[in-house]
Design a protein around this motif. Structure first.
Motif, PDB file in Angstrom:
ATOM      1  N   MET A 149       0.851  -1.183   0.000  1.00 34.98           N
ATOM      2  CA  MET A 149       0.000   0.000   0.000  1.00 34.98           C
ATOM      3  C   MET A 149       0.892   1.240   0.000  1.00 34.98           C
ATOM      4  O   MET A 149       1.760   1.381   0.846  1.00 34.98           O
ATOM      5  N   THR A 150       0.666   2.114  -0.961  1.00 31.90           N
ATOM      6  CA  THR A 150       1.467   3.328  -1.082  1.00 31.90           C
ATOM      7  C   THR A 150       0.814   4.468  -0.314  1.00 31.90           C
ATOM      8  O   THR A 150      -0.360   4.777  -0.525  1.00 31.90           O
ATOM      9  N   ASP A 151       1.594   5.094   0.580  1.00 32.15           N
ATOM     10  CA  ASP A 151       1.038   6.208   1.338  1.00 32.15           C
ATOM     11  C   ASP A 151       1.127   7.503   0.532  1.00 32.15           C
ATOM     12  O   ASP A 151       1.793   7.584  -0.501  1.00 32.15           O
ATOM     13  N   ARG A 152       0.451   8.505   1.011  1.00 28.25           N
ATOM     14  CA  ARG A 152       0.336   9.773   0.296  1.00 28.25           C
ATOM     15  C   ARG A 152       1.692  10.471   0.115  1.00 28.25           C
ATOM     16  O   ARG A 152       1.981  11.012  -0.957  1.00 28.25           O
ATOM     17  N   ALA A 153       2.523  10.467   1.144  1.00 28.60           N
ATOM     18  CA  ALA A 153       3.823  11.141   1.060  1.00 28.60           C
ATOM     19  C   ALA A 153       4.718  10.485   0.009  1.00 28.60           C
ATOM     20  O   ALA A 153       5.395  11.185  -0.763  1.00 28.60           O
ATOM     21  N   THR A 154       4.714   9.173  -0.055  1.00 24.11           N
ATOM     22  CA  THR A 154       5.519   8.460  -1.045  1.00 24.11           C
ATOM     23  C   THR A 154       5.017   8.753  -2.449  1.00 24.11           C
ATOM     24  O   THR A 154       5.802   8.996  -3.372  1.00 24.11           O
ATOM     25  N   ALA A 155       3.705   8.753  -2.620  1.00 25.62           N
ATOM     26  CA  ALA A 155       3.118   9.051  -3.927  1.00 25.62           C
ATOM     27  C   ALA A 155       3.406  10.494  -4.332  1.00 25.62           C
ATOM     28  O   ALA A 155       3.690  10.774  -5.498  1.00 25.62           O
ATOM     29  N   ARG A 156       3.364  11.402  -3.386  1.00 23.62           N
ATOM     30  CA  ARG A 156       3.638  12.813  -3.684  1.00 23.62           C
ATOM     31  C   ARG A 156       5.091  12.993  -4.166  1.00 23.62           C
ATOM     32  O   ARG A 156       5.348  13.735  -5.116  1.00 23.62           O
ATOM     33  N   ALA A 157       6.031  12.301  -3.534  1.00 23.25           N
ATOM     34  CA  ALA A 157       7.430  12.373  -3.961  1.00 23.25           C
ATOM     35  C   ALA A 157       7.593  11.798  -5.366  1.00 23.25           C
ATOM     36  O   ALA A 157       8.308  12.363  -6.207  1.00 23.25           O
ATOM     37  N   ALA A 158       6.919  10.681  -5.647  1.00 21.53           N
ATOM     38  CA  ALA A 158       6.977  10.081  -6.988  1.00 21.53           C
ATOM     39  C   ALA A 158       6.361  11.014  -8.018  1.00 21.53           C
ATOM     40  O   ALA A 158       6.845  11.125  -9.147  1.00 21.53           O
ATOM     41  N   LYS A 159       5.302  11.719  -7.633  1.00 24.60           N
ATOM     42  CA  LYS A 159       4.667  12.671  -8.540  1.00 24.60           C
ATOM     43  C   LYS A 159       5.652  13.760  -8.937  1.00 24.60           C
ATOM     44  O   LYS A 159       5.746  14.125 -10.114  1.00 24.60           O
ATOM     45  N   GLN A 160       6.399  14.289  -7.983  1.00 21.70           N
ATOM     46  CA  GLN A 160       7.370  15.340  -8.287  1.00 21.70           C
ATOM     47  C   GLN A 160       8.452  14.843  -9.247  1.00 21.70           C
ATOM     48  O   GLN A 160       8.861  15.559 -10.161  1.00 21.70           O
ATOM     49  N   THR A 161       8.886  13.603  -9.059  1.00 23.19           N
ATOM     50  CA  THR A 161       9.857  13.004  -9.981  1.00 23.19           C
ATOM     51  C   THR A 161       9.267  12.919 -11.380  1.00 23.19           C
ATOM     52  O   THR A 161       9.914  13.259 -12.375  1.00 23.19           O
ATOM     53  N   LEU A 162       8.020  12.481 -11.469  1.00 23.94           N
ATOM     54  CA  LEU A 162       7.363  12.327 -12.766  1.00 23.94           C
ATOM     55  C   LEU A 162       7.110  13.680 -13.431  1.00 23.94           C
ATOM     56  O   LEU A 162       7.256  13.803 -14.645  1.00 23.94           O
ATOM     57  N   VAL A 163       6.763  14.677 -12.665  1.00 25.97           N
ATOM     58  CA  VAL A 163       6.569  16.024 -13.215  1.00 25.97           C
ATOM     59  C   VAL A 163       7.858  16.479 -13.896  1.00 25.97           C
ATOM     60  O   VAL A 163       7.835  16.998 -15.013  1.00 25.97           O
ATOM     61  N   ALA A 164       8.988  16.255 -13.238  1.00 26.75           N
ATOM     62  CA  ALA A 164      10.275  16.644 -13.824  1.00 26.75           C
ATOM     63  C   ALA A 164      10.555  15.862 -15.110  1.00 26.75           C
ATOM     64  O   ALA A 164      11.053  16.421 -16.089  1.00 26.75           O
ATOM     65  N   GLN A 165      10.206  14.584 -15.131  1.00 29.36           N
ATOM     66  CA  GLN A 165      10.454  13.741 -16.311  1.00 29.36           C
ATOM     67  C   GLN A 165       9.556  14.103 -17.485  1.00 29.36           C
ATOM     68  O   GLN A 165       9.974  14.040 -18.636  1.00 29.36           O
ATOM     69  N   LEU A 166       8.314  14.468 -17.207  1.00 29.08           N
ATOM     70  CA  LEU A 166       7.341  14.676 -18.278  1.00 29.08           C
ATOM     71  C   LEU A 166       7.092  16.144 -18.623  1.00 29.08           C
ATOM     72  O   LEU A 166       6.278  16.432 -19.501  1.00 29.08           O
ATOM     73  N   SER A 167       7.785  17.053 -17.980  1.00 31.54           N
ATOM     74  CA  SER A 167       7.491  18.474 -18.164  1.00 31.54           C
ATOM     75  C   SER A 167       7.664  18.953 -19.605  1.00 31.54           C
ATOM     76  O   SER A 167       7.026  19.921 -20.003  1.00 31.54           O
ATOM     77  N   THR A 168       8.482  18.286 -20.389  1.00 32.68           N
ATOM     78  CA  THR A 168       8.685  18.706 -21.779  1.00 32.68           C
ATOM     79  C   THR A 168       7.949  17.822 -22.780  1.00 32.68           C
ATOM     80  O   THR A 168       8.066  18.033 -23.988  1.00 32.68           O
TER      81      THR A 168
END
Length: 76
Positions: free
Chosen positions: A1-20
């Motif tokens: 089960m993924t908690d909110r803080a872990t998912a939020r950190a992964a989201k920030q990584t993905l934002v950086a990867q997909l921003s372009t």
């Protein structure tokens, strides 16, 4: 089960990867039975194919929602 803080950190990584990447219209968090996931809204299936299935062990789900445009205001 993924908690909110872990998912939020992964989201920030993905934002950086997909921003372009064209076709990505939104990135957020969503709740699923297994906890939180990163949800990526895309304009079309081609864009969906460029989104990874997981980031840092957090599941990523995509949804084709089409192009998002701002609403035009109507004057009365």
């Amino acid at each position: 089960m993924t908690d909110r803080a872990t998912a939020r950190a992964a989201k920030q990584t993905l934002v950086a990867q997909l921003s372009t990447q064209s076709g990505v219209v939104g990135i957020g968090l969503a709740r699923r039975d297994t906890g939180y996931v990163v949800k990526v809204d895309v304009a079309d299936a081609d864009a969906a194919g460029r989104v990874p299935r997981d980031v840092d062990g957090v599941r990523v789900v995509t949804e084709v929602v089409g192009v998002i445009r701002p609403l035009r205001s109507r004057t009365a």
